[in-house]
Scaffold this motif. Structure first.
Motif, PDB file in Angstrom:
ATOM      1  N   TRP A  93      64.679  67.419 -34.419  1.00  0.00           N
ATOM      2  CA  TRP A  93      63.993  67.537 -35.621  1.00  0.00           C
ATOM      3  C   TRP A  93      63.012  66.436 -35.794  1.00  0.00           C
ATOM      4  O   TRP A  93      62.723  66.112 -36.980  1.00  0.00           O
ATOM      5  CB  TRP A  93      65.008  67.742 -36.637  1.00  0.00           C
ATOM      6  CG  TRP A  93      65.565  69.197 -36.547  1.00  0.00           C
ATOM      7  CD1 TRP A  93      66.750  69.362 -36.173  1.00  0.00           C
ATOM      8  CD2 TRP A  93      64.910  70.537 -36.891  1.00  0.00           C
ATOM      9  NE1 TRP A  93      67.183  70.584 -36.353  1.00  0.00           N
ATOM     10  CE2 TRP A  93      65.897  71.454 -36.519  1.00  0.00           C
ATOM     11  CE3 TRP A  93      63.703  71.061 -37.197  1.00  0.00           C
ATOM     12  CZ2 TRP A  93      65.642  72.617 -36.578  1.00  0.00           C
ATOM     13  CZ3 TRP A  93      63.748  72.233 -37.061  1.00  0.00           C
ATOM     14  CH2 TRP A  93      64.513  73.027 -36.832  1.00  0.00           C
ATOM     15  N   ASN A  94      62.665  65.485 -34.788  1.00  0.00           N
ATOM     16  CA  ASN A  94      61.827  64.512 -34.910  1.00  0.00           C
ATOM     17  C   ASN A  94      60.573  64.823 -35.408  1.00  0.00           C
ATOM     18  O   ASN A  94      60.049  65.759 -34.623  1.00  0.00           O
ATOM     19  CB  ASN A  94      61.838  63.697 -33.624  1.00  0.00           C
ATOM     20  CG  ASN A  94      61.373  62.368 -33.770  1.00  0.00           C
ATOM     21  OD1 ASN A  94      60.792  62.022 -34.799  1.00  0.00           O
ATOM     22  ND2 ASN A  94      61.457  61.717 -32.963  1.00  0.00           N
ATOM     23  N   GLY A  95      60.197  64.492 -36.583  1.00  0.00           N
ATOM     24  CA  GLY A  95      58.693  64.982 -37.006  1.00  0.00           C
ATOM     25  C   GLY A  95      58.616  65.733 -38.300  1.00  0.00           C
ATOM     26  O   GLY A  95      57.755  66.010 -38.815  1.00  0.00           O
ATOM     27  N   VAL A  96      59.992  66.223 -38.630  1.00  0.00           N
ATOM     28  CA  VAL A  96      60.062  66.920 -39.902  1.00  0.00           C
ATOM     29  C   VAL A  96      60.162  66.005 -41.113  1.00  0.00           C
ATOM     30  O   VAL A  96      61.047  65.046 -40.950  1.00  0.00           O
ATOM     31  CB  VAL A  96      61.245  67.864 -39.899  1.00  0.00           C
ATOM     32  CG1 VAL A  96      61.699  68.319 -41.220  1.00  0.00           C
ATOM     33  CG2 VAL A  96      61.099  69.066 -38.898  1.00  0.00           C
ATOM     34  N   TYR A  97      59.313  66.134 -42.100  1.00  0.00           N
ATOM     35  CA  TYR A  97      59.517  65.386 -43.534  1.00  0.00           C
ATOM     36  C   TYR A  97      59.714  66.165 -44.674  1.00  0.00           C
ATOM     37  O   TYR A  97      60.670  66.071 -45.193  1.00  0.00           O
ATOM     38  CB  TYR A  97      58.210  64.412 -43.512  1.00  0.00           C
ATOM     39  CG  TYR A  97      57.829  63.619 -42.414  1.00  0.00           C
ATOM     40  CD1 TYR A  97      58.403  62.354 -42.505  1.00  0.00           C
ATOM     41  CD2 TYR A  97      56.911  63.934 -41.405  1.00  0.00           C
ATOM     42  CE1 TYR A  97      58.073  61.221 -41.328  1.00  0.00           C
ATOM     43  CE2 TYR A  97      56.711  62.933 -40.713  1.00  0.00           C
ATOM     44  CZ  TYR A  97      57.282  61.801 -40.478  1.00  0.00           C
ATOM     45  OH  TYR A  97      57.023  60.746 -39.343  1.00  0.00           O
ATOM     46  N   TRP A  98      58.685  66.660 -44.863  1.00  0.00           N
ATOM     47  CA  TRP A  98      58.435  67.394 -46.209  1.00  0.00           C
ATOM     48  C   TRP A  98      59.720  68.412 -46.561  1.00  0.00           C
ATOM     49  O   TRP A  98      60.393  68.321 -47.473  1.00  0.00           O
ATOM     50  CB  TRP A  98      57.209  68.386 -46.294  1.00  0.00           C
ATOM     51  CG  TRP A  98      56.061  67.475 -46.346  1.00  0.00           C
ATOM     52  CD1 TRP A  98      55.101  67.067 -45.479  1.00  0.00           C
ATOM     53  CD2 TRP A  98      55.584  66.712 -47.575  1.00  0.00           C
ATOM     54  NE1 TRP A  98      54.206  66.418 -45.742  1.00  0.00           N
ATOM     55  CE2 TRP A  98      54.420  66.117 -47.218  1.00  0.00           C
ATOM     56  CE3 TRP A  98      55.921  66.924 -48.850  1.00  0.00           C
ATOM     57  CZ2 TRP A  98      53.813  65.664 -48.177  1.00  0.00           C
ATOM     58  CZ3 TRP A  98      55.240  66.109 -49.772  1.00  0.00           C
ATOM     59  CH2 TRP A  98      53.930  65.530 -49.367  1.00  0.00           C
ATOM     60  N   GLU A  99      59.943  69.389 -45.328  1.00  0.00           N
ATOM     61  CA  GLU A  99      60.983  70.273 -45.793  1.00  0.00           C
ATOM     62  C   GLU A  99      62.330  69.745 -46.201  1.00  0.00           C
ATOM     63  O   GLU A  99      62.932  70.274 -47.115  1.00  0.00           O
ATOM     64  CB  GLU A  99      61.304  71.118 -44.417  1.00  0.00           C
ATOM     65  CG  GLU A  99      60.056  71.962 -44.393  1.00  0.00           C
ATOM     66  CD  GLU A  99      58.968  71.250 -43.426  1.00  0.00           C
ATOM     67  OE1 GLU A  99      59.085  69.994 -43.311  1.00  0.00           O
ATOM     68  OE2 GLU A  99      58.056  71.834 -42.806  1.00  0.00           O
ATOM     69  N   LEU A 100      62.662  68.739 -45.432  1.00  0.00           N
ATOM     70  CA  LEU A 100      64.031  68.279 -45.949  1.00  0.00           C
ATOM     71  C   LEU A 100      63.865  67.424 -47.390  1.00  0.00           C
ATOM     72  O   LEU A 100      64.901  67.780 -48.254  1.00  0.00           O
ATOM     73  CB  LEU A 100      64.286  67.032 -44.759  1.00  0.00           C
ATOM     74  CG  LEU A 100      64.797  67.375 -43.519  1.00  0.00           C
ATOM     75  CD1 LEU A 100      65.153  66.308 -42.536  1.00  0.00           C
ATOM     76  CD2 LEU A 100      66.249  67.950 -43.832  1.00  0.00           C
ATOM     77  N   TYR A 101      63.037  66.792 -47.458  1.00  0.00           N
ATOM     78  CA  TYR A 101      62.832  66.011 -48.882  1.00  0.00           C
ATOM     79  C   TYR A 101      62.722  67.242 -49.899  1.00  0.00           C
ATOM     80  O   TYR A 101      63.344  66.778 -51.027  1.00  0.00           O
ATOM     81  CB  TYR A 101      61.735  65.131 -48.989  1.00  0.00           C
ATOM     82  CG  TYR A 101      62.098  63.579 -47.902  1.00  0.00           C
ATOM     83  CD1 TYR A 101      63.203  63.061 -48.313  1.00  0.00           C
ATOM     84  CD2 TYR A 101      61.096  63.474 -46.979  1.00  0.00           C
ATOM     85  CE1 TYR A 101      63.567  62.066 -47.358  1.00  0.00           C
ATOM     86  CE2 TYR A 101      61.658  62.321 -46.077  1.00  0.00           C
ATOM     87  CZ  TYR A 101      62.625  61.687 -46.466  1.00  0.00           C
ATOM     88  OH  TYR A 101      62.936  60.685 -45.791  1.00  0.00           O
TER      89      TYR A 101
END
Lengths: 263, 438
Positions: B400-408
């Protein structure tokens, strides 16, 4: 102001004064910081007396009756209430407070409680009266001040005169032996003064020991057996009402009476 | 104007005018639009600009959300699926990271076979708190509220059920001591006994009681260490425990700050000012590092417990100040009336002063609580894995390296749900209490 605001006849049959001393204040002095607010007060109140205290504002009359249930602390002299001396002993203070009812100028009802709860709170929590019994007593006194139908409303929904009558009923629920009134009608509209004074007269007719700070001279003439005039923290003159109003002795009293009765 | 007067000085109306229907611009939707959107030329232009602005934002975000991918095992997989479904190079949200890793975000490192335990604990908590929050529920539920802490503790940490019970026994001892001694001797002695006897019990007997009861009836759940707590489980445990504990402590501090007793007053003032004047993160570092220097060698004082204590103290200082505002807003006559009726200090506080002061302070108290709950994310800095901490570790994984928005967005949404419900509850409570005072 000179006529009795209430025009109902006063029945003085039960207004008996006994020899028993209810309050004894001797050589009492009080200061607010460096200001000498009460100076050498000596006063004996017998059971059944109705005393009206008057005087110009700032003369210490409210402070005097607030000393009797220790809302204010005195620094010299002694105050005995029902034979118990007021000292810093918290137990004595609480006992005296539960024996001495007080009615305030601004009613000071508890706005978050209903009228009935206002009246039953102290009997339940201080006297440990069962809730049911306390409610019966409260309804009895609300009936007496003629507002039983308001029992489940909140103080904010009542008029000033009704609130003050509730405040009187709330004090009576503790079955006090002495009642203190601190300018009970000063915050009321003229047409509401009468209903409160009527309640107070009824109380006097039942032989309650009363100390009233008030400017209602008509009430003083009709009900009081003694009028006390205070100025600059001292008792300047005291006499029975007829003598006091018709034949005042000191110049200060004459001036005061001419100011409040003269217009 | 049929019976208009001849001269202005004297006038008597003989016929009363019947009410007429309002003009069409004064009713219904027409009126609303006119008043709220197009009341003047400037407002009309602003309305059009705002609609355009909102449209731009929604139209760019909506496809991103609507086309989101929920079934993928890694970011690469996710992108492949987008290419396949939406066309080459079109990007949308990849919420697959949530469906892949939600367990980690919610439970941290809590053992898998115990995943039922934190939600059950939350459920028990909600039932226990319900009669406190909603007074119309039957009062008998409060008995459940009294034993709920034992249940919740056992559910979360496990171990022998007798451990929390033997600790709770201390409170029972204190209560009985207060009652028995209070009825025979003075109230002060009763309070002292109610404090000293339980402490003596906890230091001497409670361990033995626990061991004995466990030996007789070994009941309980598998033990879970504090360091395995993570994600929302951690945030919620720290947040809710601190909220529960900081309210009573805050009330005591506020009363202490108002007190005429010199020592109590000064201790409260110093405590409030010192705790409030230092950032929470400093207190958390203190809890993590410094406390060990002060404690006796070899004591292993649970880090999570230390954090809960620090967060509680921190928030109680704020709450104390909010409540002090409520206390100061009460007219002096309320205190005097309570005194004149013969109520002692604690009774007048409990029955007269606090109910009114707390009502005034509800908005402030709840915003402190909301602040506290969000501040629990700061524990990420002292090596605890709260949702934010876990987000970083998920993003650090190769999948999942590169995922930002969805987690936050997910973490933010969960926090928002909790904070928003607290806010709504406070508005409900204000309305309810306000009704009583009108």
């Amino acid at each position: 102001m000179s006529e009795l605001a209430s025009n109902r006849p006063v029945n003085s049959a039960a207004m008996q004064i006994s020899d028993e001393v209810a309050i004894q204040i001797s050589a009492m002095n009080k200061w607010f910081g460096t200001f000498h607010v009460l100076r050498d007060i000596n006063l004996t109140v017998y059971r059944g007396e109705r005393i009206v205290i008057c005087g110009p504002s700032g003369s210490g009359k409210s402070t005097l009756i607030r000393c009797i249930n220790r809302l204010e602390e005195h620094q010299q002299g002694t105050i005995m209430v029902d034979g118990t001396e007021l000292s810093s002993d918290l137990k004595n203070i609480d006992r005296i407070r539960s024996e001495v009812g007080m009615v305030f100028q601004h009613f000071n009802l508890f706005p978050h409680l209903t009228i009935l709860e206002n009246c039953t709170l102290a009997p339940i929590w201080v006297r440990k009266t069962p809730k049911k019994e306390a409610e019966e007593v409260a309804m009895h006194f609300l009936q007496k001040v003629k507002i039983p139908e308001q029992a489940n409303k909140y103080p904010g929904q009542l008029s000033g005169g009704q609130q003050q009558r509730v405040a009187i009923a709330r004090s009576l629920c503790m079955k006090p032996r002495i009642m203190l009134f601190d300018e009970p009608t000063s915050a009321l509209d003229p047409e509401m003064i009468k209903e409160v004074l009527d309640t107070m007269i009824e109380l006097a007719e039942e032989g309650m020991t009363m100390l009233c700070v008030t400017h209602e001279m008509g009430f003083a003439q009709a009900v009081a057996n003694r009028v006390i005039f205070m100025d600059q923290g001292q008792i300047v003159e005291q006499n029975e009402p007829r003598e006091f109003f018709n034949n005042p002795q000191s110049d200060r009293t004459k001036l005061f009476l001419s100011q409040i009765l003269g217009h | 104007m049929t019976d208009a007067p001849d001269r202005e000085q004297s006038y008597v109306r003989t016929a009363m005018l019947p009410p007429q229907t309002a003009p069409s611009t004064q009713v219904g939707a027409v009126r609303w639009v006119h008043e709220n959107l197009l009341s003047s030329w400037l407002n009309a232009i602003l309305t059009i600009l705002s609609v355009y602005f909102v449209w731009t934002i929604v139209s760019s975000i909506y496809p991103w959300l609507a086309n989101s991918v929920w079934d993928a095992t890694s970011l690469t997989d996710c992108r492949a699926k987008m290419d396949e479904r939406l066309g080459e190079g079109v990007r949308a949200a990849c919420f697959a990271v949530i469906s892949d890793r939600w367990q980690q975000l919610v439970f941290g490192f809590y053992p898998q076979n115990g995943y039922w335990r934190p939600p059950t604990a939350l459920f028990v908590f909600l039932i226990a708190i319900a009669p406190v929050l909603f007074t119309q529920l039957p009062r008998k539920l409060l008995w459940f509220t009294m034993i709920a802490p034992i249940l919740i503790f056992t559910l979360l940490w496990g171990g022998s059920i007798w451990a929390p019970i033997s600790v709770a026994l201390g409170f029972v001892i204190g209560f009985i001591a207060y009652r028995v001694i209070g009825s025979r001797f003075s109230a002060l002695l009763a309070v002292l006994a109610a404090i000293i006897l339980p402490i003596l019990y906890w230091f001497t007997l409670s361990g033995t009681v626990n061991a004995a009861l466990t030996a007789i009836a070994p009941k309980g759940l598998p033990y879970v260490e504090s360091k395995d707590f993570g994600g929302f489980t951690l945030s919620i445990v720290i947040g809710l425990t601190s909220i529960m504990l900081s309210l009573p402590l805050g009330i005591l501090l506020a009363l202490g700050r108002q007190s005429n007793l010199f020592i109590i007053n000064k201790v409260s003032v110093v405590f409030i000012e010192v705790i409030r004047g230092v950032p929470l993160i400093v207190w958390l570092f203190t809890a993590q590092l410094l406390l060990n220097y002060f404690l006796p060698k070899g004591t292993n004082f649970d880090l999570m417990l230390r954090v809960i204590i620090m967060v509680t103290l921190f928030s109680s200082a704020y709450i104390a100040e909010v409540i002090r505002g409520g206390l100061a807003a009460l007219p002096k006559g309320q205190y005097e009336a309570a005194d004149a009726l013969g109520l002692d200090y604690w009774k007048s506080m409990r029955l007269i002063v606090l109910p009114q002061a707390l009502r005034i302070s509800i908005p402030g108290i709840v915003s402190s609580f909301i602040g506290l709950f969000k501040d629990t994310t700061l524990v990420a800095f002292i090596g605890m894995y709260d949702p934010i901490g876990l987000t970083s570790s998920i993003r650090a994984s190769t999948d999942w390296n590169g995922v930002y928005w969805e987690l936050y967005i997910f973490v933010g949404l969960i926090f928002f749900i909790f904070c928003f419900s607290m806010s709504r509850y406070s508005m409900y409570l204000e309305r309810k209490l306000h009704r009583g005072n009108r």
